[in-house]
Design an enzyme around this catalytic site. Structure first.
Site, PDB file in Angstrom:
ATOM      1  N   GLY A  79     -13.156  41.488  13.221  1.00 44.06           N
ATOM      2  CA  GLY A  79     -12.790  40.076  13.344  1.00 44.06           C
ATOM      3  C   GLY A  79     -13.710  39.157  12.569  1.00 44.06           C
ATOM      4  N   PHE A  99      -7.007  40.312 -19.843  1.00 43.49           N
ATOM      5  CA  PHE A  99      -7.635  41.044 -18.710  1.00 43.49           C
ATOM      6  C   PHE A  99      -8.403  42.285 -19.171  1.00 43.49           C
ATOM      7  CE2 PHE A  99      -3.410  39.706 -16.634  1.00 43.49           C
ATOM      8  CZ  PHE A  99      -3.915  38.533 -16.121  1.00 43.49           C
ATOM      9  N   ILE A 100      -9.097  42.189 -20.292  1.00 43.34           N
ATOM     10  CA  ILE A 100      -9.745  43.400 -20.804  1.00 43.34           C
ATOM     11  C   ILE A 100     -11.139  43.587 -20.180  1.00 43.34           C
ATOM     12  CG2 ILE A 100     -10.455  44.646 -22.906  1.00 43.34           C
ATOM     13  CD1 ILE A 100      -7.329  44.074 -22.444  1.00 43.34           C
ATOM     14  N   THR A 101     -11.282  44.682 -19.439  1.00 46.15           N
ATOM     15  CA  THR A 101     -12.564  44.994 -18.803  1.00 46.15           C
ATOM     16  C   THR A 101     -13.594  45.288 -19.894  1.00 46.15           C
ATOM     17  OG1 THR A 101     -11.433  45.860 -16.878  1.00 46.15           O
ATOM     18  CG2 THR A 101     -13.710  46.565 -17.165  1.00 46.15           C
ATOM     19  N   GLU A 121      -4.808  49.898 -14.238  1.00 42.30           N
ATOM     20  CA  GLU A 121      -4.448  51.268 -14.671  1.00 42.30           C
ATOM     21  C   GLU A 121      -3.043  51.655 -14.195  1.00 42.30           C
ATOM     22  OE1 GLU A 121      -7.221  51.154 -16.744  1.00 42.30           O
ATOM     23  OE2 GLU A 121      -6.966  53.315 -16.615  1.00 42.30           O
ATOM     24  N   SER A 179       0.885  49.818  -8.453  1.00 37.75           N
ATOM     25  CA  SER A 179       1.453  50.802  -7.520  1.00 37.75           C
ATOM     26  C   SER A 179       2.938  51.022  -7.804  1.00 37.75           C
ATOM     27  CB  SER A 179       1.262  50.321  -6.084  1.00 37.75           C
ATOM     28  OG  SER A 179      -0.112  50.316  -5.782  1.00 37.75           O
ATOM     29  N   GLY A 197       1.836  38.654 -22.256  1.00 36.04           N
ATOM     30  CA  GLY A 197       3.256  38.825 -21.942  1.00 36.04           C
ATOM     31  C   GLY A 197       3.663  40.227 -21.528  1.00 36.04           C
ATOM     32  N   GLY A 256       2.143  43.803 -19.427  1.00 35.39           N
ATOM     33  CA  GLY A 256       1.109  44.618 -18.804  1.00 35.39           C
ATOM     34  C   GLY A 256       1.686  45.964 -18.424  1.00 35.39           C
TER      35      GLY A 256
HETATM   36  C1  LIG Z   1      -9.599  42.648 -13.252  1.00 39.18           C
HETATM   37  C2  LIG Z   1      -8.635  43.290 -14.203  1.00 39.18           C
HETATM   38  C3  LIG Z   1      -9.093  44.158 -15.176  1.00 39.18           C
HETATM   39  C4  LIG Z   1      -8.211  44.757 -16.077  1.00 39.18           C
HETATM   40  N1  LIG Z   1      -8.689  45.580 -17.079  1.00 39.18           N
HETATM   41  C5  LIG Z   1      -7.859  45.984 -18.069  1.00 39.18           C
HETATM   42  C6  LIG Z   1      -8.356  46.693 -19.219  1.00 39.18           C
HETATM   43  O1  LIG Z   1      -9.535  47.002 -19.314  1.00 39.18           O
HETATM   44  N2  LIG Z   1      -7.495  46.992 -20.206  1.00 39.18           N
HETATM   45  C7  LIG Z   1      -6.177  46.675 -20.159  1.00 39.18           C
HETATM   46  O2  LIG Z   1      -5.464  46.959 -21.093  1.00 39.18           O
HETATM   47  N3  LIG Z   1      -5.664  46.037 -19.069  1.00 39.18           N
HETATM   48  C8  LIG Z   1      -6.480  45.677 -18.037  1.00 39.18           C
HETATM   49  N4  LIG Z   1      -5.976  45.002 -16.945  1.00 39.18           N
HETATM   50  C9  LIG Z   1      -4.560  44.694 -16.881  1.00 39.18           C
HETATM   51  C10 LIG Z   1      -3.800  45.500 -15.844  1.00 39.18           C
HETATM   52  O3  LIG Z   1      -3.713  46.830 -16.242  1.00 39.18           O
HETATM   53  C11 LIG Z   1      -2.429  44.806 -15.688  1.00 39.18           C
HETATM   54  O4  LIG Z   1      -2.660  43.617 -14.994  1.00 39.18           O
HETATM   55  C12 LIG Z   1      -1.432  45.658 -14.971  1.00 39.18           C
HETATM   56  O5  LIG Z   1      -1.064  46.736 -15.756  1.00 39.18           O
HETATM   57  C13 LIG Z   1      -0.166  44.861 -14.613  1.00 39.18           C
HETATM   58  O6  LIG Z   1       0.320  44.154 -15.686  1.00 39.18           O
HETATM   59  P1  LIG Z   1       0.653  42.593 -15.563  1.00 39.18           P
HETATM   60  O7  LIG Z   1      -0.507  41.953 -14.972  1.00 39.18           O
HETATM   61  O8  LIG Z   1       1.127  42.125 -16.866  1.00 39.18           O
HETATM   62  O9  LIG Z   1       1.842  42.543 -14.511  1.00 39.18           O
HETATM   63  P2  LIG Z   1       3.383  42.706 -14.845  1.00 39.18           P
HETATM   64  O10 LIG Z   1       3.589  43.873 -15.701  1.00 39.18           O
HETATM   65  O11 LIG Z   1       3.896  41.406 -15.287  1.00 39.18           O
HETATM   66  O12 LIG Z   1       3.965  43.050 -13.416  1.00 39.18           O
HETATM   67  C14 LIG Z   1       4.149  42.070 -12.416  1.00 39.18           C
HETATM   68  C15 LIG Z   1       4.673  42.749 -11.181  1.00 39.18           C
HETATM   69  O13 LIG Z   1       5.939  43.339 -11.450  1.00 39.18           O
HETATM   70  C16 LIG Z   1       5.921  44.691 -11.075  1.00 39.18           C
HETATM   71  N5  LIG Z   1       6.826  45.464 -11.942  1.00 39.18           N
HETATM   72  C17 LIG Z   1       6.788  45.542 -13.276  1.00 39.18           C
HETATM   73  N6  LIG Z   1       7.772  46.351 -13.703  1.00 39.18           N
HETATM   74  C18 LIG Z   1       8.432  46.791 -12.608  1.00 39.18           C
HETATM   75  C19 LIG Z   1       9.539  47.664 -12.400  1.00 39.18           C
HETATM   76  N7  LIG Z   1      10.150  48.260 -13.402  1.00 39.18           N
HETATM   77  N8  LIG Z   1       9.937  47.885 -11.135  1.00 39.18           N
HETATM   78  C20 LIG Z   1       9.306  47.289 -10.084  1.00 39.18           C
HETATM   79  N9  LIG Z   1       8.261  46.458 -10.239  1.00 39.18           N
HETATM   80  C21 LIG Z   1       7.831  46.217 -11.487  1.00 39.18           C
HETATM   81  C22 LIG Z   1       4.483  45.115 -11.232  1.00 39.18           C
HETATM   82  O14 LIG Z   1       4.192  46.260 -10.471  1.00 39.18           O
HETATM   83  C23 LIG Z   1       3.776  43.882 -10.708  1.00 39.18           C
HETATM   84  O15 LIG Z   1       3.754  43.913  -9.312  1.00 39.18           O
HETATM   85  C24 LIG Z   1      -6.831  44.466 -15.994  1.00 39.18           C
HETATM   86  C25 LIG Z   1      -6.372  43.602 -14.994  1.00 39.18           C
HETATM   87  C26 LIG Z   1      -7.257  43.020 -14.107  1.00 39.18           C
HETATM   88  C27 LIG Z   1      -6.734  42.082 -13.056  1.00 39.18           C
END
Ligand SMILES: Cc1cc2nc3c(=O)[nH]c(=O)nc-3n(C[C@H](O)[C@H](O)[C@H](O)COP(=O)(O)OP(=O)(O)OC[C@H]3O[C@@H](n4cnc5c(N)ncnc54)[C@H](O)[C@@H]3O)c2cc1C
Lengths: 337, 377
Positions: B333, B149-151, B355, B358, B122, B124
């Site tokens: 292409g 999503f923990i690496t 991490e 963007s 819930g 990230g």
């Molecule tokens: C392959 C993979 C490996 C990973 N490894 C790790 C790891 O080792 N350890 C760990 O802890 N996490 C890890 N992650 C998690 C990763 O860091 C999160 O996916 C990331 O931080 C985004 O969180 P979320 O997926 O919950 O997206 P959300 O936080 O739900 O965000 C969804 C979208 O909303 C946007 N958004 C959120 N808030 C705002 C705002 N205020 N203004 C504008 N836009 C906003 C975000 O940029 C995103 O585009 C990993 C993810 C992947 C896919």
């Protein structure tokens, strides 16, 4: 009717289709709906749908399964329409139109460099490394010879499947040919120019598929933005997220209008290029809004990212497309250096 | 890097060369395809990376250029092997001697693998929104929660995990009351499940992990209780520079492949101005991304981090990696289909997500800049 079919019969199984391929049942349903020879006149076993309506059909199907939309385009436009243009082969058209067999067009029109499929006398030989649906029952093969090029109905001696970037429900790979061709298997002479003009002329159908995919990706992202919270707010409440989604929506609507208006081939090619670019952008936005979940296949969002690029690669060569249009609208000497 | 010389020390350049040679030799096309297809963790290559001495935190520049060169050849295997020490800076900066002895040093020797567990199903981007709980008990602490999503999740020996230890004192102070703990994967109640089906970076191990009544001893709490958020943010300020290097390496790898493609084709193709301009644009963008990455790294590695600059590097380099992939596809292409270029296109996308997405980087940048306006006032 098409919307109902796509929603009821494709939406829930779209992921399964990607994994297992387009089944015979789906082919049969496409045939029952008259979509596999949709634009052919009824006298040629077609459904007599006009090209604009067919574009709408492709757009609608692409919203639910881009692979099925592309398959429909391949069977109708690249195989049956060409067979029809060659004014031959009624029985092949019937088989493909009924979903009983499948066809593919083996060409190099969108490649930077020609593929090596040749015909010498009646000997067909060589291979093409970028064939969509290489396991199709019927191959329409563009073969080069010293002077004209020919379109030949052939069967590969060998196919080698590769995992494609997108449209994973449709196979992709290398097809090799080595056979003696009977005269009646040569269906077109000077095939190169006819195929090229057909390929360009139907660019709007590719635009339609790209727009359907874009619409679906953006709608998915809007839905998600209403479910997902970050910092105790729904995602759609954040200005950049709402702005980019609204902008995408607006651009899709504008392009849908343009799709209905594109009369000349240059417009269609440009529309294709713009719609493909939009689909790549929309898929990137949708993936990004889904965050980490977007990067995994479970939600079916990363698929748009792969499919939009794969559709671009299959249907367009940017350099060739832009060259063709600029020679037409600027000067025959344009895009020379 | 000395002042504006734009040259890295010779030792670092030598490491770069060794890293490139190593990656070209060890990350064979067969292995790249194998790990991309099977989504297995490249443990044997990880061991070789250790044996070759690439993992060291004595000179972080060596790790940075290794990241760049490894990702240039294959981001999946490259990152997977180097990230086997993921989170080590946390213990380096905040760990006790005992924690370093038990967890950090064996990890740096390649005997253990570490992971950082912050994200939850819930939450990230919103780190302070996590809901895993770590509560004091008579003997130590009790952890309950769910990470996503923990690496390294299923291969790590231990996780550096963030959980809530006290309710936030107010809405504005949601980031208070978070505590960082070292949690071992093999402890009772820890259940990692591998997540498959990623778009790219498929050689990296990714997991969803549940923690049910996990007993955590007192000595495994890192830093001060309730100050975990700051520790994690400090860590992100370091790790984001490595992600920027990952992006630069990926972009450079795409340029390499494009050049290979052009070299194989008749000269007339390279002589087209359209192709030449695309090549020039790609090269300029990569150079800019590399420079901003090195500038941010200079600050981080000299213990004078500039979070805005670090976020700029992470955001910009990720953007460039993806843009470069798109431009390369426009030229190559359909011939890119099934090629390494296609793989790098899939791999590149993650750099805009992990991490800190963007969007989050942009928020960090603008907050720091707006702070400066306040200071002027
Ligand atoms: C392959 C993979 C490996 C990973 N490894 C790790 C790891 O080792 N350890 C760990 O802890 N996490 C890890 N992650 C998690 C990763 O860091 C999160 O996916 C990331 O931080 C985004 O969180 P979320 O997926 O919950 O997206 P959300 O936080 O739900 O965000 C969804 C979208 O909303 C946007 N958004 C959120 N808030 C705002 C705002 N205020 N203004 C504008 N836009 C906003 C975000 O940029 C995103 O585009 C990993 C993810 C992947 C896919």
């Amino acid at each position: 009717m098409i919307e109902q079919f796509a929603k009821e019969e494709l939406e829930n199984v779209a992921q399964k289709i990607e994994k297992e391929g387009i089944s015979k049942d789906i082919r049969k349903r496409l045939a029952e709906l008259g979509l596999l020879a949709a634009t052919l006149p009824q006298s040629e076993n077609g459904s007599g749908i006009d090209r604009r309506s067919f574009s709408l059909v492709l757009m609608t199907i692409a919203k639910y399964s881009a692979s099925v939309a592309y398959f429909t385009y391949l069977q109708n436009t690249l195989v049956n329409e060409i067979l029809s243009k060659a004014q031959k082969r009624k029985e092949e058209i019937i088989k493909i139109a009924s979903g009983e067999s499948t066809g593919t067009l083996v060409h190099d029109l969108n490649l930077n460099f020609p593929q090596e499929v040749y015909i010498k006398g009646y000997e067909l030989y060589g291979s093409n490394s970028f064939v969509i649906l290489p396991d199709a029952d019927l191959h329409l093969v563009l073969a080069r010879s010293e002077s004209p090029s020919y379109l030949i109905m052939a069967n590969p001696v060998k196919i080698e499947k590769k995992k494609p970037l997108g449209f994973r429900a449709i196979s992709f790979g290398v097809a090799s040919y080595k056979q003696t061709i009977e005269e009646d298997r040569i269906i077109l002479k000077d095939a190169d120019s006819l195929l090229k003009s057909h390929f360009f002329d139907t660019s709007d159908q590719i635009a339609a598929i790209a727009l359907g995919m874009s619409e679906s990706a953006v709608e998915k992202a809007i839905e998600y933005s209403k479910e997902r919270k970050a910092f105790e707010s729904y995602l759609y409440e954040f200005q950049p997220i709402s702005a980019v989604l609204t902008d995408m929506k607006g651009r899709i609507e504008e392009m849908k209008k343009a799709l209905m208006l594109s009369e000349v081939v240059q417009d269609r090619i440009l529309l294709k290029l713009n719609a493909l670019e939009l689909s790549r952008l929309a898929s990137r936005v949708a993936l990004q809004i889904h965050g980490g979940y977007g990067y995994l296949e479970d939600l079916g969002v990363e698929r748009y990212y792969r499919d939009s690029m794969f559709l671009t690669m299959l249907s367009s060569n940017y350099i060739k497309d832009i060259k063709t249009v600029s020679k037409e609208i600027i000067s025959p000497d344009a895009f020379k250096i | 890097m000395s002042d504006l010389s734009f040259e890295l020390p010779q030792e670092v350049e030598e490491t770069r060369k060794r890293a490139r040679d190593f990656a070209l030799r060890e990350f064979t096309n067969e292995l790249i395809e194998h790990f991309d297809e099977t989504e297995e963790y490249p443990n044997e290559i990880r061991k070789k990376v250790f044996d070759a001495g690439f993992i060291t935190i004595e000179n972080p520049w060596n790790m940075l250029v290794t990241m760049e060169e490894f990702c240039r050849v294959d981001p999946g295997i490259g990152l997977s092997t180097l990230a086997s020490v993921f989170g080590s800076e946390i213990l380096l900066l905040y760990g006790t001697d005992e924690q370093k002895e038990k967890y950090l040093y064996p990890t740096l020797k390649g005997e253990k693998i570490s992971a950082v567990a912050v994200t939850e199903p819930g939450a990230g981007s919103d780190v302070a929104g996590i809901s895993s709980r770590i509560e004091k008990t008579e003997k130590g602490w009790m952890l309950n929660g769910h990470k996503m999503f923990i690496t390294n999740g299923t291969v790590a020996d231990h996780y550096y995990l963030l959980a809530r230890s006290a309710p936030p004192p107010s809405k504005e102070k949601r980031h208070h009351g978070l505590t960082l703990a070292i949690v071992e994967r093999r402890w009772n109640g820890v259940n990692p499940v591998k997540l498959k089906g990623k778009l790219g970076m498929r050689a990296t191990d990714t997991a969803e992990i549940t923690f049910e009544n996990v007993a955590v001893p007192n000595e495994n709490i890192v830093g001060e209780e309730g100050k975990g958020f700051y520790i994690i943010m400090t860590f992100f300020n370091i790790s984001r520079v490595y992600v920027a290097a990952q992006s630069v390496g990926t972009a450079q790898g795409i340029l390499d492949l494009l050049l290979e493609y052009l070299a194989e084709k008749p000269a007339s193709f390279r002589e087209m101005e359209y192709v030449q301009f695309a090549l020039a644009e790609i090269s300029a963008l990569i150079e800019a991304a590399r420079n901003i990455t090195y500038k941010a790294a200079t600050k981080v590695f000299s213990f004078n981090p500039d979070p805005a600059l670090t976020s700029m590097a992470k955001y910009y380099a990720a953007e460039i990696a993806n843009q470069v992939a798109n431009t390369a596809f426009k030229i190559v292409g359909i011939e890119a289909s099934g090629s390494k270029l296609e793989k790098l296109y899939r791999d590149a996308k993650i750099t805009e997500i992990w991490e800190g997405t963007s969007e989050i980087e942009k928020l960090v940048i603008s907050r720091m800049i707006l702070k400066k306006i306040q200071e002027v006032k």
